[in-house]
Design an enzyme around this catalytic site. Sequence first.
Site, short mmCIF file in Angstrom:
data_model
loop_
_atom_site.label_atom_id
_atom_site.label_comp_id
_atom_site.label_asym_id
_atom_site.label_seq_id
_atom_site.Cartn_x
_atom_site.Cartn_y
_atom_site.Cartn_z
N ASP A 1 -26.60 -1.40 -44.47
CA ASP A 1 -25.68 -1.76 -43.35
C ASP A 1 -26.70 -2.15 -42.01
OD1 ASP A 1 -23.31 -0.76 -44.45
OD2 ASP A 1 -23.66 1.01 -44.23
N1 URA Z 1 -24.99 4.06 -47.89
C1 URA Z 1 -24.85 3.31 -46.40
O1 URA Z 1 -23.29 4.06 -46.12
N2 URA Z 1 -25.26 2.34 -45.96
C2 URA Z 1 -26.34 1.73 -46.23
O2 URA Z 1 -27.34 0.84 -45.62
C3 URA Z 1 -27.01 2.46 -47.84
C4 URA Z 1 -26.61 2.85 -48.20
#
Ligand code: URA
Length: 243
Positions: free
Chosen positions: A106
């Site tokens: 993310d």
């Molecule tokens: N899980 C998440 O919620 N975000 C990420 O960036 C990676 C794994």
Amino acid sequence: MAKERLDKIIASAGLSTRSEVKLLIKKGLVSVNGRVVSDPALKFDCEADEIMIDSRPLRKGKFVYIMLNKPKGVVSATNDSKDVTVIDILPEDFKKKNLFPAGRLDKDTTGFCLITDDGEFAHNILSPAHHVSKTYIAQLDKPVDFSVAVQAFKEGVVLGDGTVLLSADLELVENTLTPTYKVVINEGKYHQVRRMFATLGSTVKELKRIKIGGLVLDSSLKEGEARLLTEEELFKITESDVK
Ligand code: URA
């Protein structure tokens, strides 16, 4: 094909510097046609001779594998009309055609982002069938009931939309009012770790990926810094995860 020095052949597979290769040879980890070779200057034919590193065949392709310590605010995409991407922040030397991030982090997640131009390798490490785990450190807004959480993660969390996840591991790292946990997952669904904790009533405040398979994020890489993986490190990604 013309013969070349052993250290040059291995280094030009794009994964190690010449000095790293010399070290591998010195450690007795390189063999050619079944015999350990201790002289990096000996010449071989990279097509005809079978070069093994730590008992595994040398990759002959010219693919690139980059470990980036992703900072916040950067998107894991190849290009984006409004945000800076993980490709944009790579050092100019590493930029080449067809690079892409193998798996998504993310925008606000930090840590280990693997960037490559090897589609098959990326597919293998992302497919749940290949069991390449991803390890995260998550800081929450408030504690979860630890034994309930461990059990739920182990059994496979059912997300709000009904998705049933594979078994995951949970460890407590720091027990404060905003505790920190280590989570090991075996697939990569959208916002997976955040959504897993949401099912337990907590919000993830900070999330960092620290490991892919058996390969730990290099602690000397500052956020925004990147480096090429060595051949040995590349193998560690697909090795079973030794905790
Ligand atoms: N899980 C998440 O919620 N975000 C990420 O960036 C990676 C794994």
